[in-house]
Write a protein that holds these residues in place. Structure first.
Motif, PDB file in Angstrom:
ATOM      1  N   THR A   1      38.684  51.984  50.251  1.00 46.20           N
ATOM      2  CA  THR A   1      39.125  50.765  50.935  1.00 46.20           C
ATOM      3  C   THR A   1      38.064  50.249  51.892  1.00 46.20           C
ATOM      4  O   THR A   1      37.795  49.033  51.946  1.00 46.20           O
ATOM      5  CB  THR A   1      40.434  51.058  51.681  1.00 46.20           C
TER       6      THR A   1
ATOM      7  N   SER B   1      46.404  36.736  42.603  1.00 45.59           N
ATOM      8  CA  SER B   1      45.375  37.769  42.715  1.00 45.59           C
ATOM      9  C   SER B   1      44.974  38.333  41.360  1.00 45.59           C
ATOM     10  O   SER B   1      43.820  38.718  41.157  1.00 45.59           O
ATOM     11  CB  SER B   1      45.880  38.888  43.619  1.00 45.59           C
ATOM     12  N   ILE B   2      45.907  38.364  40.413  1.00 43.47           N
ATOM     13  CA  ILE B   2      45.577  38.900  39.092  1.00 43.47           C
ATOM     14  C   ILE B   2      44.561  38.000  38.380  1.00 43.47           C
ATOM     15  O   ILE B   2      43.726  38.476  37.600  1.00 43.47           O
ATOM     16  CB  ILE B   2      46.874  39.049  38.254  1.00 43.47           C
TER      17      ILE B   2
ATOM     18  N   GLY C   1      41.172  38.912  39.706  1.00 44.15           N
ATOM     19  CA  GLY C   1      40.741  40.156  39.082  1.00 44.15           C
ATOM     20  C   GLY C   1      40.300  39.957  37.644  1.00 44.15           C
ATOM     21  O   GLY C   1      39.295  40.534  37.201  1.00 44.15           O
TER      22      GLY C   1
ATOM     23  N   ILE D   1      38.024  40.942  45.601  1.00 41.62           N
ATOM     24  CA  ILE D   1      38.699  40.770  46.892  1.00 41.62           C
ATOM     25  C   ILE D   1      38.113  39.601  47.673  1.00 41.62           C
ATOM     26  O   ILE D   1      38.830  38.852  48.345  1.00 41.62           O
ATOM     27  CB  ILE D   1      38.607  42.084  47.698  1.00 41.62           C
TER      28      ILE D   1
ATOM     29  N   MET E   1      39.650  36.374  46.800  1.00 38.04           N
ATOM     30  CA  MET E   1      40.942  36.149  47.425  1.00 38.04           C
ATOM     31  C   MET E   1      40.819  35.834  48.915  1.00 38.04           C
ATOM     32  O   MET E   1      41.629  35.089  49.473  1.00 38.04           O
ATOM     33  CB  MET E   1      41.827  37.392  47.234  1.00 38.04           C
TER      34      MET E   1
ATOM     35  N   ARG F   1      44.621  39.692  54.079  1.00 39.08           N
ATOM     36  CA  ARG F   1      44.955  39.321  52.707  1.00 39.08           C
ATOM     37  C   ARG F   1      44.218  40.203  51.700  1.00 39.08           C
ATOM     38  O   ARG F   1      44.798  40.661  50.704  1.00 39.08           O
ATOM     39  CB  ARG F   1      44.597  37.847  52.478  1.00 39.08           C
ATOM     40  N   GLY F   2      42.949  40.457  51.962  1.00 36.64           N
ATOM     41  CA  GLY F   2      42.153  41.200  50.973  1.00 36.64           C
ATOM     42  C   GLY F   2      42.412  42.688  50.964  1.00 36.64           C
ATOM     43  O   GLY F   2      42.338  43.334  49.912  1.00 36.64           O
TER      44      GLY F   2
ATOM     45  N   GLU G   1      45.333  43.927  48.597  1.00 37.64           N
ATOM     46  CA  GLU G   1      45.362  43.571  47.178  1.00 37.64           C
ATOM     47  C   GLU G   1      45.352  44.835  46.308  1.00 37.64           C
ATOM     48  O   GLU G   1      44.631  45.791  46.592  1.00 37.64           O
ATOM     49  CB  GLU G   1      44.170  42.685  46.829  1.00 37.64           C
ATOM     50  N   THR G   2      46.131  44.783  45.231  1.00 26.69           N
ATOM     51  CA  THR G   2      46.241  45.931  44.340  1.00 26.69           C
ATOM     52  C   THR G   2      45.782  45.612  42.921  1.00 26.69           C
ATOM     53  O   THR G   2      44.968  46.343  42.340  1.00 26.69           O
ATOM     54  CB  THR G   2      47.696  46.430  44.304  1.00 26.69           C
ATOM     55  N   SER G   3      46.294  44.521  42.371  1.00 21.11           N
ATOM     56  CA  SER G   3      46.018  44.224  40.960  1.00 21.11           C
ATOM     57  C   SER G   3      44.537  43.962  40.678  1.00 21.11           C
ATOM     58  O   SER G   3      44.017  44.478  39.674  1.00 21.11           O
ATOM     59  CB  SER G   3      46.871  43.042  40.507  1.00 21.11           C
ATOM     60  N   PRO G   4      43.798  43.181  41.485  1.00 24.06           N
ATOM     61  CA  PRO G   4      42.370  43.008  41.173  1.00 24.06           C
ATOM     62  C   PRO G   4      41.574  44.296  41.306  1.00 24.06           C
ATOM     63  O   PRO G   4      40.599  44.508  40.574  1.00 24.06           O
ATOM     64  CB  PRO G   4      41.903  41.946  42.178  1.00 24.06           C
TER      65      PRO G   4
END
Length: 407
Positions: free
Chosen positions: A161, A206-207, A210, A234, A237, A294-295, A298-301
């Protein structure tokens, strides 16, 4: 003898009595803040009335049920009764002001209660994993779902992270602030077009970000999944959030400051660097915080561009890497209680990491314009002393070239 000014009736010489003009009492300013005893009693009475009427409707008079409906009916009744009680002593604007004050306080209380509930629930569920020191120093490479909490941790997710968000900040902060300055200082058709694109990108899923990085970086260039690719995703986004928030902050800089700097002959870039950016520094730090918040979640990207790994990887250019939100998702979906405890512990660490970044940003940009640190004040004092010495040297009398020369 009665004073003429104090008498309500003044006798004139021809015997005609006229009513004396009594001066109006001075206007009393209406109290718009704080609570009075009457206001507290009105609030308590309205709250009791709303609760009693809701109990009667949901328990005795009407076949109503449900906690949500009970709350809505009780609150609506409370506002109505409070407006009626306030109207007994106040006029229309005061009634609207007091009712809206109660509504805003209610909304703020609900928001704060929700925040406390989320943070408290996460800390409570993660209390089993957080006391273990290995939870912060080990990865999950040698630990399985059935292993106790004394084995394995989230060190790989914490490092991932930090690396990803550092890459994203290195891209987003200079690019976002420069774009915001451009939108404010160089108005025109192209800047309006850029502002429209930025506002549209704030709603970008977000997807999609990614997938864009996955298609260009991994499929197009043939590179492998890595933390660097996740940092790019990220930053996509974060960038519109930072630009839009910084744009709003820069608009609040008084135009008189810019006009004064330009009137003194300063070029545009010096005006921006020495006047506009220092004035808006606190708001710009807030813009960066909003983009970081916000960044960092994020999980999906991250899953598309960085992959998944249970081992510690400190190289952002090679090999899969994992972030804390993705680790939370993978831990919580497991049916094992120890993995769920690790998931809530990782969520608590993520919140603490956001708090640390927020504190650092406030320390860097929290001071307003004109407020200097101790080091800056000392440097300014030394510069002032050098300027005084320089002016004294310029106005010092010159040495005589010949003996007896008068100056």
């Amino acid at each position: 003898m009665q004073d003429v000014e104090d008498s309500p009736v003044v006798a004139v010489a021809d015997g005609i009595a006229e009513e004396a003009v009594v001066p109006d009492p001075p206007d009393q300013p209406r109290r718009i803040g704080g609570l009075s005893r009457t206001g507290v009693l009105s609030l308590c009475g309205a709250a009791a009335s709303g609760l009693c009427i809701a109990i009667l409707l949901f328990g005795q008079l009407a076949p109503l049920s449900g906690a949500f409906g009970f709350t809505v009916v009780a609150y609506a009744t409370f506002l109505t009764v409070y407006a009626v009680l306030t109207g007994l002593e106040e006029d229309g604007p005061a009634i609207r002001d007091k009712v809206m004050t109660v509504v805003l306080w209610s909304a703020a209380s609900v928001l704060f209660s929700g925040l406390v509930l989320v943070v408290g629930f996460t800390l409570w569920r993660g209390r089993e994993a957080l006391p273990h020191w290995n939870f912060f120093t080990q990865d999950m490479q040698a630990a399985g779902p059935l292993d106790p909490l004394s084995n394995g941790g989230i060190a790989h997710a914490m490092l991932g992270t930090l690396i990803m968000i550092s890459i994203a900040l290195a891209i987003t902060v200079p690019l976002g602030l420069a774009c915001a300055v451009y939108l404010n200082q160089i108005p025109g058709a192209f800047s309006r077009f850029v502002r429209t694109i930025v506002e549209a990108m704030t709603a970008l899923p977000s997807i999609v970000a990614g997938l864009m990085v996955y298609a260009t970086w991994i499929l197009g260039l043939g590179l492998q999944k890595s933390g660097l690719a996740a940092g790019f995703a990220i930053s996509v986004m974060m960038l519109p959030i930072v630009i839009r928030a910084a744009d709003v902050v820069l608009r609040l800089v008084p135009g008189t400051l810019t006009e004064a700097a330009e009137a003194l002959g300063a070029p545009r870039w010096r005006t921006v660097w020495h006047v506009i950016l220092p004035t808006a520094r606190s708001g710009l730090a807030t813009a960066v915080i909003l983009g970081t918040a916000r960044g960092i979640g994020e999980t999906s990207p991250v899953l598309l561009t960085a992959g998944f790994t249970a081992a510690l990887n400190a190289d952002p250019t090679a090999g899969p890497m994992i972030s804390l939100p993705l680790a939370v998702f993978s831990f919580v979906k497991s049916p094992e209680p120890t993995m769920i405890a690790r998931g809530f512990g990782a969520a608590a660490v993520l919140m603490a990491l956001v708090l640390v970044l927020f504190t650092i940003a406030r320390l860097i940009g929290g001071r307003g314009a004109g407020h200097r640190s101790k080091g800056q004040a000392r440097r300014a004092a030394r510069a002032s002393r050098r300027d005084v010495q320089r002016f004294d040297d310029l106005h010092a009398p010159a040495l005589p070239l010949f003996d007896g020369e008068n100056h």
